[in-house]
Design a protein around this motif. Sequence first.
Motif, PDB file in Angstrom:
ATOM      1  N   CYS A   1      12.905  40.234  21.544  1.00 53.25           N
ATOM      2  CA  CYS A   1      12.249  41.197  20.839  1.00 53.25           C
ATOM      3  C   CYS A   1      12.683  40.653  19.027  1.00 53.25           C
ATOM      4  O   CYS A   1      11.592  41.073  18.460  1.00 53.25           O
ATOM      5  CB  CYS A   1      11.782  42.916  20.840  1.00 53.25           C
ATOM      6  SG  CYS A   1      10.379  42.975  22.116  1.00 53.25           S
TER       7      CYS A   1
ATOM      8  N   ASP B   1      13.108  50.509  21.240  1.00 54.25           N
ATOM      9  CA  ASP B   1      13.798  49.289  20.376  1.00 54.25           C
ATOM     10  C   ASP B   1      14.275  50.123  19.079  1.00 54.25           C
ATOM     11  O   ASP B   1      14.687  49.127  18.122  1.00 54.25           O
ATOM     12  CB  ASP B   1      13.129  47.789  19.998  1.00 54.25           C
ATOM     13  CG  ASP B   1      12.376  47.584  21.604  1.00 54.25           C
ATOM     14  OD1 ASP B   1      13.546  47.861  22.494  1.00 54.25           O
ATOM     15  OD2 ASP B   1      11.748  46.343  21.694  1.00 54.25           O
TER      16      ASP B   1
ATOM     17  N   ASN C   1      17.426  51.890  19.093  1.00 52.86           N
ATOM     18  CA  ASN C   1      19.429  51.862  19.215  1.00 52.86           C
ATOM     19  C   ASN C   1      19.086  51.357  18.257  1.00 52.86           C
ATOM     20  O   ASN C   1      19.449  50.323  17.388  1.00 52.86           O
ATOM     21  CB  ASN C   1      19.754  51.142  20.804  1.00 52.86           C
ATOM     22  CG  ASN C   1      19.053  52.780  21.837  1.00 52.86           C
ATOM     23  OD1 ASN C   1      19.891  53.419  21.396  1.00 52.86           O
ATOM     24  ND2 ASN C   1      19.077  51.904  22.769  1.00 52.86           N
TER      25      ASN C   1
ATOM     26  N   GLY D   1      17.638  46.108  22.698  1.00 55.66           N
ATOM     27  CA  GLY D   1      16.948  47.321  22.415  1.00 55.66           C
ATOM     28  C   GLY D   1      17.355  48.189  21.084  1.00 55.66           C
ATOM     29  O   GLY D   1      16.959  49.263  20.582  1.00 55.66           O
TER      30      GLY D   1
ATOM     31  N   ASP E   1      15.575  56.135  24.979  1.00 52.44           N
ATOM     32  CA  ASP E   1      16.732  56.776  25.117  1.00 52.44           C
ATOM     33  C   ASP E   1      17.127  57.755  24.790  1.00 52.44           C
ATOM     34  O   ASP E   1      16.120  58.433  23.297  1.00 52.44           O
ATOM     35  CB  ASP E   1      17.806  55.839  24.615  1.00 52.44           C
ATOM     36  CG  ASP E   1      17.500  54.187  25.699  1.00 52.44           C
ATOM     37  OD1 ASP E   1      17.407  54.623  26.889  1.00 52.44           O
ATOM     38  OD2 ASP E   1      18.085  53.219  25.754  1.00 52.44           O
TER      39      ASP E   1
ATOM     40  N   TYR F   1      11.065  45.072  33.275  1.00 53.34           N
ATOM     41  CA  TYR F   1      11.486  47.006  33.210  1.00 53.34           C
ATOM     42  C   TYR F   1       9.744  47.178  32.632  1.00 53.34           C
ATOM     43  O   TYR F   1       8.365  47.052  33.315  1.00 53.34           O
ATOM     44  CB  TYR F   1      11.113  47.003  31.531  1.00 53.34           C
ATOM     45  CG  TYR F   1      12.052  46.530  30.358  1.00 53.34           C
ATOM     46  CD1 TYR F   1      13.641  47.124  30.441  1.00 53.34           C
ATOM     47  CD2 TYR F   1      12.104  45.374  30.482  1.00 53.34           C
ATOM     48  CE1 TYR F   1      14.484  46.440  30.329  1.00 53.34           C
ATOM     49  CE2 TYR F   1      13.374  44.246  29.885  1.00 53.34           C
ATOM     50  CZ  TYR F   1      14.965  45.430  29.543  1.00 53.34           C
ATOM     51  OH  TYR F   1      15.695  45.368  29.398  1.00 53.34           O
TER      52      TYR F   1
END
Length: 278
Positions: free
Chosen positions: A89, A112, A114, A126, A164, A218
Amino acid sequence: MKITIILASYDSGHYHGGMGQGPDALIAGGLVDALTIAGHDVAVEDIGRVGDDQEREIATGFAVCNAVSGEVRIAIDRGRFPIVLAGNCLTSAGAVAGEGADAIIWADQHGDLNTPETSVYGFLDGMALATVLGLCWRPMASAIPGFQPIDPSRCVLVNARDLDPAEQQLLKTLPVIRTECPGVAQATERLKAAGAKSVHMHLDLDVHDPKELQANRYVTSGGPSPQQLRDAACAMALVVPVVGITVSAYDPAFDAQADVPPLVGQLLNDLIATIEGR
Ligand SMILES: NC(=[NH2+])NCCC[C@H](N)C(=O)O
């Protein structure tokens, strides 16, 4: 339409492994034919191998972005519409840079969002959208030719549902527009009102409901069917100008029947018809 498909067959330190097999599998699955039969003039460019090995994974991830930015720029200068097929990504940071896009639609089961400070595993992908929004890896991103961070108020996050805790916190502080596929009309109006003039559309195939289409390892329940994503992507592309597309994160190891390539062909054909017809 004149289209250039740009292959970035790279996934986290490996060329042609994991999701890095996706671009090849989409081409082998007939994507060029699908677009050609619909009347498009399709060229394919491969960025090949840039950067080198796993130990330099971060550097290579950004080297891939640099190469993609260059190919996207060349395509646009030739009057061709860029479609990037990517393993990772993060590659969209390169596409955005090459296009000079000022807005982004990010369809992905993940945020994405983080940063190196919040990431649990240090997984660069991520952090992909956070990079595009200028929230991390700024020196690396600024070195991508043409890169300008996108203002979070011109970002639509579609069907992100595996977030997250730190990403959930961050989203409370950012003006990112969130939507599910059935709600895209309202979200797109907000994007337009935020001044979006050139929009990159990032389609991580794991955004789909895994019962309908499993793109990679995923699996998070919920998400659109292929038709719902198609309808939503077209509805958005009708309202805001889409200047380029990334299709990412397809690992053919999770698609034993090779169901995904024809669905991507349909998705891209409908989207391009919409973009052309605007
Ligand atoms: N583009 C992706 N595959 N993203 C998955 C991210 C998973 C997890 N949130 C992480 O940051 O490690």
